[in-house]
Design a protein around this motif. Structure first.
Motif, PDB file in Angstrom:
ATOM      1  N   VAL A  93       0.871  -1.166   0.000  1.00 19.48           N
ATOM      2  CA  VAL A  93       0.000   0.000   0.000  1.00 19.48           C
ATOM      3  C   VAL A  93       0.915   1.226   0.000  1.00 19.48           C
ATOM      4  O   VAL A  93       1.799   1.336   0.856  1.00 19.48           O
ATOM      5  CB  VAL A  93      -0.938   0.019   1.217  1.00 19.48           C
ATOM      6  CG1 VAL A  93      -1.779   1.301   1.209  1.00 19.48           C
ATOM      7  CG2 VAL A  93      -1.832  -1.207   1.223  1.00 19.48           C
ATOM      8  N   TYR A  94       0.702   2.102  -0.953  1.00 23.44           N
ATOM      9  CA  TYR A  94       1.530   3.292  -1.104  1.00 23.44           C
ATOM     10  C   TYR A  94       0.781   4.498  -0.553  1.00 23.44           C
ATOM     11  O   TYR A  94      -0.395   4.719  -0.884  1.00 23.44           O
ATOM     12  CB  TYR A  94       1.888   3.505  -2.569  1.00 23.44           C
ATOM     13  CG  TYR A  94       2.971   2.564  -3.042  1.00 23.44           C
ATOM     14  CD1 TYR A  94       2.702   1.211  -3.241  1.00 23.44           C
ATOM     15  CD2 TYR A  94       4.271   3.009  -3.268  1.00 23.44           C
ATOM     16  CE1 TYR A  94       3.704   0.332  -3.650  1.00 23.44           C
ATOM     17  CE2 TYR A  94       5.268   2.147  -3.682  1.00 23.44           C
ATOM     18  CZ  TYR A  94       4.977   0.809  -3.864  1.00 23.44           C
ATOM     19  OH  TYR A  94       5.971  -0.066  -4.270  1.00 23.44           O
ATOM     20  N   TYR A  95       1.492   5.282   0.270  1.00 20.60           N
ATOM     21  CA  TYR A  95       0.926   6.447   0.912  1.00 20.60           C
ATOM     22  C   TYR A  95       1.698   7.701   0.531  1.00 20.60           C
ATOM     23  O   TYR A  95       2.927   7.665   0.416  1.00 20.60           O
ATOM     24  CB  TYR A  95       1.003   6.315   2.433  1.00 20.60           C
ATOM     25  CG  TYR A  95       0.268   5.141   3.022  1.00 20.60           C
ATOM     26  CD1 TYR A  95       0.899   3.908   3.162  1.00 20.60           C
ATOM     27  CD2 TYR A  95      -1.042   5.271   3.469  1.00 20.60           C
ATOM     28  CE1 TYR A  95       0.238   2.826   3.716  1.00 20.60           C
ATOM     29  CE2 TYR A  95      -1.716   4.194   4.026  1.00 20.60           C
ATOM     30  CZ  TYR A  95      -1.065   2.974   4.140  1.00 20.60           C
ATOM     31  OH  TYR A  95      -1.723   1.901   4.697  1.00 20.60           O
ATOM     32  N   CYS A  96       1.011   8.807   0.392  1.00 16.48           N
ATOM     33  CA  CYS A  96       1.712  10.079   0.281  1.00 16.48           C
ATOM     34  C   CYS A  96       1.621  10.817   1.613  1.00 16.48           C
ATOM     35  O   CYS A  96       0.662  10.636   2.366  1.00 16.48           O
ATOM     36  CB  CYS A  96       1.190  10.938  -0.868  1.00 16.48           C
ATOM     37  SG  CYS A  96      -0.537  11.427  -0.780  1.00 16.48           S
ATOM     38  N   LYS A  97       2.642  11.598   1.878  1.00 18.64           N
ATOM     39  CA  LYS A  97       2.727  12.349   3.120  1.00 18.64           C
ATOM     40  C   LYS A  97       3.206  13.764   2.847  1.00 18.64           C
ATOM     41  O   LYS A  97       4.107  13.980   2.034  1.00 18.64           O
ATOM     42  CB  LYS A  97       3.701  11.680   4.098  1.00 18.64           C
ATOM     43  CG  LYS A  97       3.707  12.310   5.490  1.00 18.64           C
ATOM     44  CD  LYS A  97       4.857  11.799   6.329  1.00 18.64           C
ATOM     45  CE  LYS A  97       6.137  12.555   6.072  1.00 18.64           C
ATOM     46  NZ  LYS A  97       7.194  12.214   7.044  1.00 18.64           N
ATOM     47  N   ALA A  98       2.578  14.712   3.520  1.00 21.91           N
ATOM     48  CA  ALA A  98       3.006  16.105   3.448  1.00 21.91           C
ATOM     49  C   ALA A  98       3.526  16.532   4.806  1.00 21.91           C
ATOM     50  O   ALA A  98       2.977  16.148   5.839  1.00 21.91           O
ATOM     51  CB  ALA A  98       1.837  17.001   3.045  1.00 21.91           C
ATOM     52  N   LYS A  99       4.593  17.314   4.801  1.00 20.36           N
ATOM     53  CA  LYS A  99       5.123  17.884   6.037  1.00 20.36           C
ATOM     54  C   LYS A  99       5.313  19.381   5.823  1.00 20.36           C
ATOM     55  O   LYS A  99       6.015  19.808   4.897  1.00 20.36           O
ATOM     56  CB  LYS A  99       6.445  17.239   6.422  1.00 20.36           C
ATOM     57  CG  LYS A  99       6.962  17.674   7.788  1.00 20.36           C
ATOM     58  CD  LYS A  99       8.152  16.837   8.221  1.00 20.36           C
ATOM     59  CE  LYS A  99       8.610  17.212   9.628  1.00 20.36           C
ATOM     60  NZ  LYS A  99       9.750  16.384  10.069  1.00 20.36           N
ATOM     61  N   TYR A 100       4.641  20.172   6.660  1.00 23.91           N
ATOM     62  CA  TYR A 100       4.742  21.611   6.523  1.00 23.91           C
ATOM     63  C   TYR A 100       4.573  22.240   7.877  1.00 23.91           C
ATOM     64  O   TYR A 100       3.737  21.812   8.669  1.00 23.91           O
ATOM     65  CB  TYR A 100       3.676  22.135   5.541  1.00 23.91           C
ATOM     66  CG  TYR A 100       2.257  21.914   5.994  1.00 23.91           C
ATOM     67  CD1 TYR A 100       1.650  20.660   5.855  1.00 23.91           C
ATOM     68  CD2 TYR A 100       1.510  22.937   6.568  1.00 23.91           C
ATOM     69  CE1 TYR A 100       0.351  20.454   6.269  1.00 23.91           C
ATOM     70  CE2 TYR A 100       0.211  22.734   6.991  1.00 23.91           C
ATOM     71  CZ  TYR A 100      -0.362  21.485   6.832  1.00 23.91           C
ATOM     72  OH  TYR A 100      -1.643  21.273   7.252  1.00 23.91           O
ATOM     73  N   TYR A 101       5.402  23.226   8.174  1.00 23.06           N
ATOM     74  CA  TYR A 101       5.342  23.985   9.416  1.00 23.06           C
ATOM     75  C   TYR A 101       5.290  23.055  10.643  1.00 23.06           C
ATOM     76  O   TYR A 101       4.576  23.323  11.606  1.00 23.06           O
ATOM     77  CB  TYR A 101       4.140  24.931   9.434  1.00 23.06           C
ATOM     78  CG  TYR A 101       4.022  25.801   8.200  1.00 23.06           C
ATOM     79  CD1 TYR A 101       5.134  26.158   7.439  1.00 23.06           C
ATOM     80  CD2 TYR A 101       2.788  26.270   7.759  1.00 23.06           C
ATOM     81  CE1 TYR A 101       5.028  26.944   6.316  1.00 23.06           C
ATOM     82  CE2 TYR A 101       2.661  27.063   6.637  1.00 23.06           C
ATOM     83  CZ  TYR A 101       3.779  27.391   5.920  1.00 23.06           C
ATOM     84  OH  TYR A 101       3.664  28.171   4.801  1.00 23.06           O
ATOM     85  N   GLY A 102       6.015  21.942  10.601  1.00 25.08           N
ATOM     86  CA  GLY A 102       6.044  21.019  11.720  1.00 25.08           C
ATOM     87  C   GLY A 102       4.879  20.047  11.792  1.00 25.08           C
ATOM     88  O   GLY A 102       4.819  19.211  12.699  1.00 25.08           O
ATOM     89  N   LEU A 103       3.935  20.147  10.859  1.00 24.95           N
ATOM     90  CA  LEU A 103       2.771  19.257  10.842  1.00 24.95           C
ATOM     91  C   LEU A 103       2.928  18.200   9.756  1.00 24.95           C
ATOM     92  O   LEU A 103       3.624  18.416   8.763  1.00 24.95           O
ATOM     93  CB  LEU A 103       1.499  20.071  10.591  1.00 24.95           C
ATOM     94  CG  LEU A 103       1.196  21.181  11.585  1.00 24.95           C
ATOM     95  CD1 LEU A 103      -0.020  21.986  11.130  1.00 24.95           C
ATOM     96  CD2 LEU A 103       0.974  20.624  12.983  1.00 24.95           C
ATOM     97  N   GLU A 104       2.270  17.066   9.962  1.00 25.40           N
ATOM     98  CA  GLU A 104       2.292  15.986   8.981  1.00 25.40           C
ATOM     99  C   GLU A 104       0.865  15.581   8.617  1.00 25.40           C
ATOM    100  O   GLU A 104      -0.020  15.531   9.488  1.00 25.40           O
ATOM    101  CB  GLU A 104       3.029  14.761   9.530  1.00 25.40           C
ATOM    102  CG  GLU A 104       4.529  14.943   9.648  1.00 25.40           C
ATOM    103  CD  GLU A 104       5.235  13.655  10.012  1.00 25.40           C
ATOM    104  OE1 GLU A 104       6.477  13.652  10.040  1.00 25.40           O
ATOM    105  OE2 GLU A 104       4.543  12.660  10.284  1.00 25.40           O
TER     106      GLU A 104
END
Length: 116
Positions: A93-104
């Motif tokens: 299972v492939y997931y995308c993840k965003a990380k911005y301003y310390g948040l995920e």
């Protein structure tokens, strides 16, 4: 609403190709570090590739280097993973993840099965 939605998974034969997409909304996409992860059956989630737009860099796990390509379109808030020369061990299972301003933020995942 902060959201990531993956698509493009499916069944493919060994040696084949697939392109995964990740649609982002509700956060500053162009300022975000974006990544792909995967979780093979019965195993832990592992990092696959990352794209840091601000510095224009991409990085890959050794297991996919030379076969997978991560890209992004900041104008469309989209990220992609082009997967070539797929192997049965790429099944996950492939997931995308965003990380911005310390948040995920994580997407819900899309299943890729490599099998003959």
């Amino acid at each position: 609403q902060v959201q990531l939605v993956e698509s493009g998974g499916g069944l493919v034969q060994p040696g084949g190709s697939l392109r995964l997409s990740c649609a982002a909304s509700g956060f500053p996409f162009s300022d975000s570090a974006m990544s792909w992860y995967r979780q093979p059956p019965g195993k832990e989630r592992e990092w696959v590739a990352s794209s840091i737009s601000a510095v224009g860099t991409t990085n890959y796990a050794d297991s996919v280097k030379g076969r997978f390509t991560i890209s992004r379109d900041n104008a469309k808030n989209m990220m992609y993973l082009q997967m070539n020369s797929l192997k049965p061990e790429d099944t996950a299972v492939y997931y995308c993840k965003a990380k911005y301003y310390g948040l995920e933020v994580w997407g819900q995942g899309t299943l890729v099965t490599v099998s003959s």
